[in-house]
Write an enzyme that holds these catalytic residues in place. Structure first.
Site, PDB file in Angstrom:
ATOM      1  CG  HIS A 270      -2.046  -1.001   1.090  1.00 50.66           C
ATOM      2  ND1 HIS A 270      -3.322  -0.656   0.751  1.00 50.66           N
ATOM      3  CD2 HIS A 270      -2.054  -2.347   1.230  1.00 50.66           C
ATOM      4  CE1 HIS A 270      -4.086  -1.744   0.694  1.00 50.66           C
ATOM      5  NE2 HIS A 270      -3.332  -2.782   0.982  1.00 50.66           N
TER       6      HIS A 270
ATOM      7  CG  ASP B  91       0.129   9.217   0.689  1.00 51.19           C
ATOM      8  OD1 ASP B  91       0.084   8.070   1.140  1.00 51.19           O
ATOM      9  OD2 ASP B  91      -0.639  10.134   1.055  1.00 51.19           O
TER      10      ASP B  91
HETATM   11  P1  ADQ Z   1      -3.155   6.115   4.657  1.00 49.35           P
HETATM   12  O1  ADQ Z   1      -1.748   6.574   4.809  1.00 49.35           O
HETATM   13  O2  ADQ Z   1      -3.918   5.976   5.909  1.00 49.35           O
HETATM   14  O3  ADQ Z   1      -3.218   4.751   3.818  1.00 49.35           O
HETATM   15  P2  ADQ Z   1      -5.019   7.492   2.701  1.00 49.35           P
HETATM   16  O4  ADQ Z   1      -4.905   6.780   1.428  1.00 49.35           O
HETATM   17  O5  ADQ Z   1      -5.123   8.959   2.548  1.00 49.35           O
HETATM   18  O6  ADQ Z   1      -3.833   7.246   3.704  1.00 49.35           O
HETATM   19  O7  ADQ Z   1      -6.319   6.972   3.412  1.00 49.35           O
HETATM   20  C1  ADQ Z   1      -6.762   7.529   4.578  1.00 49.35           C
HETATM   21  C2  ADQ Z   1      -8.229   7.186   4.805  1.00 49.35           C
HETATM   22  O8  ADQ Z   1      -8.553   7.547   6.133  1.00 49.35           O
HETATM   23  C3  ADQ Z   1      -9.177   7.950   3.892  1.00 49.35           C
HETATM   24  O9  ADQ Z   1     -10.255   7.127   3.561  1.00 49.35           O
HETATM   25  C4  ADQ Z   1      -9.636   9.129   4.755  1.00 49.35           C
HETATM   26  O10 ADQ Z   1     -10.937   9.583   4.490  1.00 49.35           O
HETATM   27  C5  ADQ Z   1      -9.550   8.537   6.138  1.00 49.35           C
HETATM   28  N1  ADQ Z   1      -9.178   9.589   7.104  1.00 49.35           N
HETATM   29  C6  ADQ Z   1      -7.960  10.148   7.261  1.00 49.35           C
HETATM   30  N2  ADQ Z   1      -8.002  11.091   8.215  1.00 49.35           N
HETATM   31  C7  ADQ Z   1      -9.273  11.118   8.656  1.00 49.35           C
HETATM   32  C8  ADQ Z   1      -9.950  11.890   9.623  1.00 49.35           C
HETATM   33  N3  ADQ Z   1      -9.319  12.828  10.342  1.00 49.35           N
HETATM   34  N4  ADQ Z   1     -11.278  11.658   9.800  1.00 49.35           N
HETATM   35  C9  ADQ Z   1     -11.905  10.716   9.088  1.00 49.35           C
HETATM   36  N5  ADQ Z   1     -11.316   9.958   8.160  1.00 49.35           N
HETATM   37  C10 ADQ Z   1     -10.027  10.151   7.942  1.00 49.35           C
HETATM   38  C11 ADQ Z   1      -2.264   3.851   3.237  1.00 49.35           C
HETATM   39  C12 ADQ Z   1      -1.191   4.476   2.338  1.00 49.35           C
HETATM   40  C13 ADQ Z   1      -1.853   5.303   1.250  1.00 49.35           C
HETATM   41  C14 ADQ Z   1      -2.840   4.437   0.465  1.00 49.35           C
HETATM   42  C15 ADQ Z   1      -3.773   3.691   1.401  1.00 49.35           C
HETATM   43  C16 ADQ Z   1      -4.629   2.671   0.658  1.00 49.35           C
HETATM   44  O11 ADQ Z   1      -0.302   5.284   3.112  1.00 49.35           O
HETATM   45  O12 ADQ Z   1      -0.883   5.845   0.376  1.00 49.35           O
HETATM   46  O13 ADQ Z   1      -3.603   5.255  -0.390  1.00 49.35           O
HETATM   47  O14 ADQ Z   1      -3.057   2.979   2.401  1.00 49.35           O
HETATM   48  O15 ADQ Z   1      -3.832   1.798  -0.077  1.00 49.35           O
END
Ligand code: ADQ
Length: 486
Positions: free
Chosen positions: A156, A364
């Site tokens: 991921h 990311d």
């Molecule tokens: P993350 O690093 O956690 O995931 P991301 O892909 O942005 O990052 O996903 C975060 C998720 O959490 C989103 O669905 C977002 O809506 C939710 N989220 C974040 N902060 C929040 C908040 N304060 N309140 C509510 N919801 C919140 C890892 C990798 C990424 C990759 C994903 C999926 O680091 O690069 O995209 O896995 O593979």
């Protein structure tokens, strides 16, 4: 139809803190698991005595199997090797990585324990899908126990540049262990290319255009599978009564003002400090933005037991406080910084109320927030996405305003351009991105990966597996030294 077994560090259904992040990924996996009468296996999130016997329960047609971990495992495997070695290294922050042998031992120990527990659950024609950096050596541990099933791995997060990866003392053992998988999936071409470069240069490997890759006397297949969201489902949530309530409330506080939204875990890879400084630069360079634009930063605390994550909090508090103290007026604050998470509908309403989605990680794997922001927009009057070129999503979403998040000027200029962008241009850019994320949604990601996995040539024949099975003296569940992580 063979059963699907998903293995991840945490099982989403058991994850309290992560409930907010249960979006398309969890749904896509749960659907596939329910359809195939499958099993989701992972850490329970709890500490307890060491065991190879998982706790098993059934939930919505899926068997959930979880293991407790000992406190030492949590400290060495999860907080240690996973989040203080691999996370910073793979996000190019080797200054924050701590290469301790005990972390490698703990990492190997937990992977061996997962393998031992899984062996009792897996049937001969099951297909296994292992997720993320916590579990890279799992397939090798399973093969050594004689498992010949198809096993796929999806990373991921980004794959690091070779020049940085070689600073990890166990780099070769780590990469070599991945060759026990039948398929290794990456979020985008750039991460796959970085992996291939390591294999070619450090391991004298051979890469074929088909994605087949050979080194260490073994070969496997690599593929690119950009993770998606449930775009249509999220768009529907954005128009729901719950989202409309949060939209209305946010819009009322921003009348005649442009709201810029960012949503992240509090993580150094997400670039929050640089983003706050870019807002400061915006207000310095474009004084007409004073009282006209503001950032709503929703920031959920994350991994509080890891020092580099915990230390971010006072820095962000101080920075937002300083910038607000310098620019705020009686009824306007440039940075609204909220340390909390929101439910999906609330979040969708906030995205929709924001004129600009500011997604500027320093590095990311993909970044799902970028996709959620687009999916939540009003098709008649969409906002503008500003996206870091260092997010995996940038390969797909080239109709965003692509920025270099290290350049405060670049980000400040993009914000002004986004706020001033005429509606026809906003609609045209949004339409292209929305079509793409609808086509490449979470369900498509899951089925593309599983189709590719099922069509690979099985990695290890039964005869080969018995050759690499551990000897009696190696036993089960121990010893980091076996594949060299300690
Ligand atoms: P993350 O690093 O956690 O995931 P991301 O892909 O942005 O990052 O996903 C975060 C998720 O959490 C989103 O669905 C977002 O809506 C939710 N989220 C974040 N902060 C929040 C908040 N304060 N309140 C509510 N919801 C919140 C890892 C990798 C990424 C990759 C994903 C999926 O680091 O690069 O995209 O896995 O593979």
């Amino acid at each position: 139809m063979s059963r699907l077994i998903v293995v991840s560090n945490r099982v989403a259904a058991s994850e309290k803190a992560g409930a907010a992040s249960m979006g398309g990924l969890t749904m896509a996996l749960s659907d596939a698991l329910a359809f195939s009468d499958g099993v989701w296996f992972g850490w329970s999130g709890k500490t307890g005595p060491a065991t190879d016997r998982p706790d098993i329960r059934s939930q919505n047609g899926v068997t959930i199997a979880t293991l407790d971990l000992e406190a030492q495992d949590v400290s060495e495997y999860y907080n240690g090797f996973a989040n203080t070695v691999l996370w910073p290294l793979f996000h190019h922050r080797i200054d924050l990585a701590r290469y301790e042998r005990a972390f490698g031992d703990g990492y190997q120990r937990v992977n061996e324990r997962f393998a031992a527990a899984l062996c009792d659950l897996v049937r001969p024609d099951d297909v296994l899908w292992v997720h993320d950096y916590h579990l890279m050596p799992l397939a090798l541990a399973l093969r050594r126990r004689g498992l010949t099933n198809r096993i796929g791995f999806f990373l991921h997060i980004p794959w690091p540049a070779r020049e940085l990866l070689v600073t990890l003392p166990q780099h070769q053992a780590l990469v070599r262990s991945l060759f026990a998988y039948d398929l290794i999936g990456f979020q985008c071409e750039e991460w796959r290319r970085a992996f291939q470069a390591y294999v070619e240069i450090e391991a004298a490997g051979r890469v074929q255009s088909s994605g087949r890759i050979s080194a260490f006397g073994e070969s496997t297949t690599t593929g690119v599978f950009p993770i998606g969201i449930d775009a249509r489902g999220f768009a529907a949530i954005a128009a729901s009564p719950g989202a409309t309530r949060s939209y209305t409330r946010a819009a009322a506080t921003g009348v005649f003002r442009s709201m810029i939204i960012s949503v992240d875990r509090v993580d150094y890879a997400k670039g929050l400090e640089a983003r706050f400084m870019a807002i400061e630069r915006l207000l310095e360079t474009y004084p007409d933005m004073i009282e006209k634009a503001f950032l709503l930063q929703v920031a959920q605390p994350s991994r509080p037991e890891v020092r580099a994550f915990a230390e971010l909090h006072p820095r962000l508090d101080a920075l937002s406080g300083r910038i607000n103290g310098r620019f705020a007026t009686v009824d306007w604050t440039p940075i609204r910084y909220l340390n909390r998470s929101y439910g999906r509908d609330h979040l969708a309403g906030l995205y929709r109320a924001a004129r600009v989605g500011l997604v500027t990680p320093l590095r990311d794997g993909m970044n799902l927030v970028a996709k959620e922001y687009v999916a939540a927009q009003d098709p008649q009057d969409p906002g503008v996405l500003i996206l870091s070129r260092f997010a995996g999503a940038a390969e797909q979403m080239d109709q965003a305003l692509i920025v270099n998040p290290y350049s405060l000027e670049d980000v400040a200029d993009a914000i002004v351009r986004a706020i001033r962008m005429p509606k026809p241009e906003r609609i045209a850019r949004w339409r292209t991105m929305m079509d793409d994320i609808e086509r490449h949604d979470a369900a498509a990601w899951r089925s593309d990966f599983l189709r590719a996995l099922r069509s690979t040539t099985p990695q290890v024949s039964a005869a080969q597996a018995s050759v690499i099975k551990p000897s009696a003296t190696e036993g089960q569940g121990g010893g980091g030294s076996r594949v060299g992580f300690g």
